[in-house]
Write a protein that holds these residues in place. Structure first.
Motif: not given
Ligand code: FAD
Length: 386
Positions: A6-26
């Motif tokens: 669960t990620v609180l916040g969808t600024g550049m940090a929150g969305l950026g993290l989610a994007r990085q996770l998907r880019a790593r195939g998670s």
């Protein structure tokens, strides 16, 4: 299947993290929760929109639905988390309780007006720290049906960028701040003076070295009185007096925090196992850097850690680019007080190099055409977090 995140916040940090996770195939389930609209946008562009006459919607790169779809995540918008119960692993959202597996706090920072905004000002005083704020300010400016008279309180990065942008967009701008030169935290005095002069050249009314003493709503506008007795009227007031990390949720949940933010180590781990923090709200190994480059480095490192490769974050020597086309500015402020600033150049084209006692370069600031020296000088400066 790995533990849901669960990620609180969808600024550049929150969305950026989610994007990085998907880019790593998670493929782990991700839930993103945000108090705002959840639209994906680049916050630095907020202070470049008025010159380009950009309506708020043009700043959205993906709306919340598209972002959720792209990230294969559940995205809950306009949803405020009121409390974190670390004992049972639950979030309180009003009367609802939501179980989390691992938790990331990407809750950013909030504006810090130094005074209460009087009720008489109604909807005429603003801070602009997210897209919803931009929408509200933009609507108020457009409602005037003519160029606005905007009083900006504060002469830091955000105040200077909005001043330049609004002026370039045809509005009348007055800047009020107690400092004697703009961008005082980033620029030594001669460079700040050059920026102030460039602002005056484009018609910004600079009221520096003065404190706003009284602010009141009046007819359709605002009446401002400064500590030297000077008074002026404006249609709208933009308060740009700095941001403070949002630490309240974390503090109430018993996480280690300070005024600098939610404390983490270089793996972005807070003091409570299974809870991480990054972005403007986080104080990483003693450093809170409220800029994009550090949060991107953090998102990348944390995504690696969360996918099984524990990775400490490093920040390079990242110069800050201030978006003031009237006098471009680049700065890499030293982390310690310099022994001296060496200033060279003429007119608005200045280079200032901060040195320690041993004449090592520990930071720099550039204005005008000297911003071209950014890469060369960044190579000579130390990384901020290694
Ligand atoms: P935020 O964008 O603030 O996001 C915080 C998120 O947390 C939001 O989604 C919010 O709704 C959510 N949230 C908070 N509390 C709760 C809660 N209790 N419940 C649910 N959700 C919650 N940096 C640069 O490097 N270069 C620049 O040129 C630059 N220009 C800038 C210009 C402006 C006008 C501003 C304001 C900043 C600028 N910055 C710049 C700084 C940079 O934009 C920020 O460092 C970055 O956007 C911070 O992102 P964040 O995700 O940490 O925080």
């Amino acid at each position: 299947m790995s533990v849901p995140l669960t990620v609180l916040g969808t600024g550049m940090a929150g969305l950026g993290l989610a994007r990085q996770l998907r880019a790593r195939g998670s493929e782990r389930p991700i839930t993103l929760i945000t108090a705002d609209s959840g639209d994906d946008y680049s916050k630095p562009l907020l202070s470049t929109g008025f010159a380009k006459k950009m309506p708020p919607q043009r700043l959205v790169s993906r709306d919340a639905l598209q972002a959720a779809d792209e990230l294969q995540a559940v995205l809950r918008t306009h949803t405020r988390v009121d409390a974190i119960d670390t004992q049972v692993g639950q979030l309180a959202l009003g009367s609802e309780r939501l179980v989390y597996g691992e938790l990331v706090l990407a809750t950013g920072a909030a504006p810090r007006p130094p005074f209460d905004i009087p009720e008489s000002l109604g909807g005429r005083a603003f801070t602009i720290n997210d897209l919803d704020d931009y929408r509200a300010f933009h609507a108020a400016l457009m409602t005037l049906g003519r160029p606005g008279r905007v009083a900006i309180v504060g002469a830091g990065l955000v105040g200077c960028e909005y001043a330049n942008d609004l002026r370039a967009g045809g509005h009348e701008v007055v800047m009020i701040a107690p400092e004697s030169t703009p961008l005082m935290r980033l620029l030594p005095e001669p460079l700040g003076r050059a920026l102030g002069e460039a602002f005056m050249d484009i018609g910004i009314d600079m009221k520096l070295g003065r404190v706003l003493e009284e602010l009141q709503g009046e007819k359709a506008g605002a009446a401002l009185t400064l500590d030297d007795g000077y008074s002026l009227e404006a249609d709208l007031v933009l308060i740009a007096t700095g941001l403070v990390p949002r630490i309240e949720l974390a503090r109430q949940a018993g996480l280690e925090v300070s005024a600098e933010g939610i404390h983490t180590d270089r793996y972005l781990r807070t003091s409570v196992p299974g809870i991480y923090a990054l972005g403007d709200g986080a104080c990483v190994a003693g450093l809170n850097a409220m800029y994009v480059q550090p949060l991107q480095a953090s998102a990348k490192a944390l995504a690696a850690t969360l996918t099984g490769t524990p990775t400490p974050v490093s920040y390079g020597a990242w110069p800050i680019l201030v978006k003031t086309p009237a006098c471009p500015v680049v700065a890499l402020p030293p982390r310690q007080a310099p022994a001296r600033w060496r200033v060279e150049g003429e007119g608005a084209d200045l280079t200032a190099i901060a040195e320690d006692e041993e004449e090592n370069v520990i930071g720099f600031a550039l204005t005008g055409r000297c911003v071209r020296r950014k890469v060369e000088l960044a190579r000579a400066a130390p990384a901020l977090l290694v």
